[in-house]
Every structure is written in C-alpha cells, then in structure tokens.
Design an enzyme around this catalytic site. Structure first.
Site, short mmCIF file in Angstrom:
data_model
loop_
_atom_site.label_atom_id
_atom_site.label_comp_id
_atom_site.label_asym_id
_atom_site.label_seq_id
_atom_site.Cartn_x
_atom_site.Cartn_y
_atom_site.Cartn_z
N TRP A 1 0.86 -1.18 0.00
CA TRP A 1 0.00 0.00 0.00
C TRP A 1 0.90 1.24 0.00
O TRP A 1 2.05 1.17 0.46
CB TRP A 1 -0.94 0.02 1.21
CG TRP A 1 -0.26 -0.01 2.56
CD1 TRP A 1 0.01 -1.11 3.30
CD2 TRP A 1 0.23 1.11 3.31
NE1 TRP A 1 0.66 -0.76 4.48
CE2 TRP A 1 0.80 0.61 4.50
CE3 TRP A 1 0.26 2.49 3.10
CZ2 TRP A 1 1.39 1.43 5.48
CZ3 TRP A 1 0.83 3.31 4.07
CH2 TRP A 1 1.39 2.78 5.24
N GLU B 1 7.98 7.72 14.09
CA GLU B 1 8.16 7.11 12.77
C GLU B 1 9.07 7.97 11.88
O GLU B 1 9.87 7.45 11.11
CB GLU B 1 6.80 6.91 12.08
CG GLU B 1 5.87 5.92 12.75
CD GLU B 1 6.27 4.45 12.53
OE1 GLU B 1 7.19 4.19 11.72
OE2 GLU B 1 5.68 3.58 13.18
N GLU C 1 9.12 0.99 6.22
CA GLU C 1 8.88 1.90 7.35
C GLU C 1 8.70 3.35 6.88
O GLU C 1 7.97 4.12 7.50
CB GLU C 1 10.05 1.82 8.34
CG GLU C 1 10.08 0.56 9.18
CD GLU C 1 9.03 0.58 10.28
OE1 GLU C 1 8.53 1.66 10.62
OE2 GLU C 1 8.70 -0.50 10.80
N HIS D 1 5.34 4.92 6.79
CA HIS D 1 4.59 5.20 8.02
C HIS D 1 4.61 6.68 8.38
O HIS D 1 3.57 7.27 8.66
CB HIS D 1 5.14 4.36 9.18
CG HIS D 1 5.04 2.88 8.93
ND1 HIS D 1 5.62 1.94 9.76
CD2 HIS D 1 4.42 2.18 7.93
CE1 HIS D 1 5.36 0.74 9.28
NE2 HIS D 1 4.65 0.85 8.17
N GLU E 1 9.06 -3.58 17.66
CA GLU E 1 8.09 -3.72 16.56
C GLU E 1 6.75 -4.22 17.12
O GLU E 1 5.69 -3.84 16.63
CB GLU E 1 8.60 -4.68 15.49
CG GLU E 1 9.85 -4.19 14.77
CD GLU E 1 9.57 -3.17 13.67
OE1 GLU E 1 8.43 -2.68 13.57
OE2 GLU E 1 10.50 -2.87 12.91
N THR F 1 5.06 -1.16 18.70
CA THR F 1 4.47 -0.23 17.73
C THR F 1 3.23 -0.85 17.10
O THR F 1 2.27 -0.14 16.80
CB THR F 1 5.45 0.20 16.63
OG1 THR F 1 6.09 -0.96 16.09
CG2 THR F 1 6.49 1.15 17.15
N ASP G 1 1.91 -3.69 9.06
CA ASP G 1 3.35 -3.73 8.70
C ASP G 1 4.19 -4.07 9.93
O ASP G 1 5.09 -4.90 9.88
CB ASP G 1 3.83 -2.36 8.18
CG ASP G 1 3.40 -2.07 6.75
OD1 ASP G 1 2.70 -2.90 6.15
OD2 ASP G 1 3.78 -1.00 6.24
N GLU G 2 3.90 -3.39 11.03
CA GLU G 2 4.69 -3.60 12.25
C GLU G 2 4.59 -5.05 12.71
O GLU G 2 5.56 -5.63 13.22
CB GLU G 2 4.24 -2.67 13.39
CG GLU G 2 4.10 -1.19 13.05
CD GLU G 2 5.41 -0.48 12.76
OE1 GLU G 2 6.44 -1.13 12.56
OE2 GLU G 2 5.39 0.77 12.73
N HIS H 1 6.97 -7.09 10.71
CA HIS H 1 8.36 -6.82 11.12
C HIS H 1 8.68 -7.51 12.45
O HIS H 1 9.76 -8.07 12.63
CB HIS H 1 8.60 -5.31 11.26
CG HIS H 1 8.38 -4.56 9.98
ND1 HIS H 1 8.25 -3.20 9.92
CD2 HIS H 1 8.28 -4.99 8.69
CE1 HIS H 1 8.08 -2.83 8.66
NE2 HIS H 1 8.09 -3.90 7.90
FE LIG Z 1 6.79 2.01 11.66
FE LIG Z 2 8.42 -0.70 12.88
#
Ligand SMILES: [Fe+2]
Ligand SMILES: [Fe+2]
Length: 326
Positions: free
Chosen positions: A34, A77, A112, A115, A165, A168, A197-198, A201
C-alpha cells in the site's frame, strides 16, 4: 557448521539464507505494498477539496490525548534515519550490499518510510496540528538520536527490535480502534495498515532471535537478560518540543498514551511474556550456570513487573502540547 564456540559474526553470517527467506516471506514487494496515496485524498482530482473538508470535519471530533499520541507516534516514525543508521552499526552484519542482511535493512527501511509519510500527511490535512512545532520536534529527535543500550551487539539489537516492533504494532492498532470509536474511519484504516506492517516486522525479528537461539543459546539468553535488566527504552525517549528540555516531552507523550490505553505498563509485560513463549525460554536447555541464572531471571520477571504495575497510578496530569493547534 555452527559449533558451541561460534562467534557472533559467524552466527550472523550463518543466518544469511534464513534472512533471505524472511525477506520473501515477511516483507512485501513495492508492487504489493500500500502507499499513503491509496488512503488519503488525491490532489489531482476535482473533488480533492471536498474530501479534505470531510477529513477535517471528522478530525474535529478527535480527542486531545488521541491527537497528542498520534503526533508522538508520527515523530517516532519520522525519526527513521536514526533507526536505519543504527541498524548499519550492528557488529558483524556482512556489508555486501547484495547480501541478505543489507537487503533486509534497505527493504525494512523502505517499508517503514511509508509510516511517517502517511501519518504526517494526515495530520497536515487534519487542520488540528501546529505543523511547525511538530516538525521542530522531529528535527530535534533525529539530531538528538537515542541510546538503546544495545552496544552494537546483534543479539541485544534483535531483542530490542523484536520488542519494539511488537510495541508499535500494539500502539498503532489501539490508535486505530480509538479513531474508529471517535468516528474517523479513514484514520482508523491508515493506522491499521501501519500496524499490519509492524506485525510482519515483529514476526521477522522474533524469528531472527529464534534462529540465534538454535546456534548460540547461552549467549542469546545472556543478551536477552541484559536487555530486560536495562529495560527496553522507547526509540523516541529523547523527544522534546521547542523550548523544552531533551526527553521532557516524551514523558508527557507516554502519560497521554497510558491515559487512553494506547500503550501501558501492562503492555510492556505482555510483550515480554510473548517473547518468553515465542523463544521457548522456560524449556531452554544446554545453558551454563550464568545462562541458567539469566533464564530464571527472565522467566520470573513478568510476575515481578505485574506487582510493580499494580502499585502504579495512571498519570492524570494534562499537558498542553505545542503540537496541538487548538
Ligand atoms: Fe513504523
Ligand atoms: Fe516498525
């Protein structure tokens, strides 16, 4: 072949293929990712101003603490240059630019980077933020850096990233839930995307540590213990505003996050419990005496932290952030 006396650099080198697999499995290609533009008004379209108007109407309803937490999360971020340069200082990572470790660092950073972009753009459009104050805080944070106490050690560093991670993921997910409750579905959706996403990760960094445990359990255990004794600090622990001492604003930001339940001391303990389970610490064998002591310390820590947390009060003091326009 990895033996009991392998050095950290050998273990890291031995993990290269594994890291390569995790890039394919847990990072997304650009084509499959995205982008901030997918979720925010498109300035090339005629209805752009109409969409902004709607966005601002929704943002009017957002509570003060939620906005403050959102700005703090955004600044965190946006300090991505600090995190990328920190990753590059970890001892023993092979420097081959085409090797899995450097590809991981670049691809992780590239994910990242979206973000900060999306959160910043949302806040700019929201009409509720003093952007100059927020930008000054970001510049301060990048210039001030951080001290994570990982000592350039890969084992300590990946305990840190596994923890962070996950933290977050929790906080972006909670902001999404609160935004939804306060009627801003667009903000909820974009924070949900960041949180997802986090989560990927976190999964990857936890897998890195599991892999190290396979090869070098005793040293990995000692590194985990050391990080937990020092306590995991947040990457934005030096956060400040113009005219405010270094780190002072960070305290107010975490107070706000605790007040609205975005990130609390109970979450810290939950993350630790998750890591203990993930890395099967309770049943870890083949440790020397120091390693066994380290394991016992870590296993007993969640219960201790819970007792401390019971006595802690949620900070009620409201603070007027320079970031918030109203
Ligand atoms: Fe992030
Ligand atoms: Fe992250």
């Amino acid at each position: 072949m990895i033996t009991a006396v392998s050095s950290r650099a050998e273990v890291i080198k031995w993990m290269e293929d594994f890291v390569g697999e995790k890039i394919t499995e847990l990072l997304k290609s650009v084509e499959d990712s995205w982008q901030p533009a997918d979720l925010l008004p498109d300035s090339t379209l005629d209805n752009f101003l109409g969409e902004i108007k709607e966005l601002r109407e929704r943002a009017k309803e957002l509570s003060y603490d939620l906005l403050a937490v959102l700005v703090g999360d955004t600044i965190t971020e946006e300090a991505l240059p600090t995190y990328e340069s920190w990753l590059m200082t970890i001892d023993g990572l092979p420097s081959d630019p085409n090797g899995p470790w450097m590809r991981w660092n670049r691809a992780w950073t590239a994910e990242e980077n979206r973000h900060g972009d999306i959160l910043n753009r949302y806040l700019f459009l929201s009409g509720r933020i003093n952007m100059r104050e927020m930008e000054a805080s970001t510049q301060y944070l990048i210039a001030d850096g951080f001290d994570l106490m990982t000592d350039n050690d890969p084992y300590r560093s990946f305990v840190y990233t596994s923890f962070q991670e996950t933290a977050t993921n929790i906080s972006h997910r909670r902001v999404a839930q609160i935004a939804k409750r306060e009627g801003d579905n667009v903000l909820a959706k974009l924070c949900g995307h960041v949180a997802a996403d986090e989560a990927r990760h976190a999964k990857a960094y936890k897998a890195f540590v599991s892999k190290i445990f396979e090869a070098d359990a005793n040293e990995m255990m000692l590194a985990f213990e050391d990080m937990m004794r020092k306590k995991i600090v947040m990457p934005a622990h030096y956060m400040r505003e113009l005219g405010v001492d270094m780190g002072k604003t960070f305290g107010h930001f975490t107070d706000a996050a605790q007040r609205i339940g975005v990130y609390t001391s109970a979450d810290y303990t939950d993350i630790l419990e998750g890591l203990i389970k993930e890395w099967k610490i309770e049943t870890l064998t083949g440790l020397n005496e120091a390693g066994e002591r380290a394991r016992d310390y870590v296993v007993a820590l969640p219960a201790r932290l819970k007792r401390v947390a019971e006595r802690m009060k949620v900070p009620q003091l409201e603070y007027k952030f320079r970031w918030i326009a109203d």
